[in-house]
Design an enzyme around this catalytic site. Structure first.
Site: not given
Length: 285
Positions: A88, A165, A158, A160, A140-141, A64
């Site tokens: 998170d 997704p 950030d 996955t 949704d980005g 991060h």
């Protein structure tokens, strides 16, 4: 719930890593992902999505700090920051440490991840969700960056890995949308996997990003939980000078920001853009 089970990561075929599960903190299949949070004696609380470790309390600071402070200090004067994913809260936590930023928007596809992490990974966000500059958008980005009328100085994806997704956040449609909503001299960064094991991801991202940005490269950090060597972060901008700042400038900006980091420093920043030859060769092919 106490347990003696072992949890095995399923990211790669033929080899991997395991974690002893001292206690299951939370487990649920959300609308988008299969989520589990458990305690591990060595790494603290661990969150995994769809069989792949996403973050641990012990080493999350490396990831991060590098995803935030590198682009924010390279830019020099960011006012509006967009985080794609990051449910998170740790990416938000690090961005919030920059007091000159005026607005922070986070777009997360899964509201459940935000809810779970606020409750079960409180050290990750460290109260950042209550920052007055923060706005959460559940969307949704890809849709957001192609529809929003807002403009941003820095975009941090950030995401996955490019399965499930997260797959859409590695597409040309997403990269084009990010370019569309970046201000002049804006910077886009994204996690791009461990390049020794996921080299194709870096090559594909480089090829797609190069259609929309004048300066595309990667920077890197070694994060224990993401085993297999260095993790690469995609870097895209139209201003090559932002990737080549001298140490004096970075040191001055770091000092002015008043940051107290556990991994990031100006020397790490400069050195992180040095890439192994096997990756440079792959990108040149």
């Amino acid at each position: 719930m106490a347990t003696n089970e072992m949890w095995y990561e399923t990211l790669h075929t033929g080899f991997g890593q395991y974690f002893s599960v001292d206690k299951i903190i939370y487990r649920e299949k959300t609308d988008h992902q299969d989520l589990v949070i458990f305690e591990n004696a060595a790494l603290g609380r661990v969150m995994a999505l769809d069989g792949v470790v996403q973050t641990t309390e012990r080493d999350e600071f490396i990831y991060h700090e590098m995803m935030t402070h590198v682009p924010l200090l390279a830019h020099g004067a960011p006012k509006r920051v967009l985080i794609i994913g990051g449910g998170d809260g740790a990416m938000l936590r690090e961005v919030c440490r920059h007091k000159n930023i005026e607005q922070i928007t986070m777009v997360e596809i899964d509201a459940g991840v935000v809810t779970f992490c606020r409750q079960y990974l409180p050290n990750h966000n460290a109260g950042a969700y209550d920052d007055a500059r923060f706005k959460l958008v559940i969307d949704d980005g890809v849709n957001f960056v192609n529809q929003t009328s807002d403009k941003f100085d820095v975009i941090i994806s950030d995401c996955t890995d490019p399965i499930g997704p997260g797959e859409s956040l590695f597409t040309s449609e997403f990269y084009q949308g990010c370019r569309r909503c970046l201000n002049q001299d804006g910077i886009f960064v994204a996690q791009n996997g461990v390049c020794f094991l996921q080299q194709d991801e870096a090559v594909n991202s480089h090829r797609k990003l190069s259609h929309y940005f004048g300066d595309v490269s990667f920077y890197q950090a070694a994060i224990p939980t993401y085993y297999g060597g260095i993790m690469t972060f995609a870097w895209a901008s139209d201003n090559p000078a932002l990737r080549q700042l001298d140490m004096a400038t970075l040191t001055a900006r770091f000092s002015e920001a008043g940051l107290n980091c556990r991994y990031y420093n100006p020397a790490i920043h400069t050195g992180s853009f040095a890439l192994p030859q096997y990756l440079l060769n792959a990108l040149a092919d």
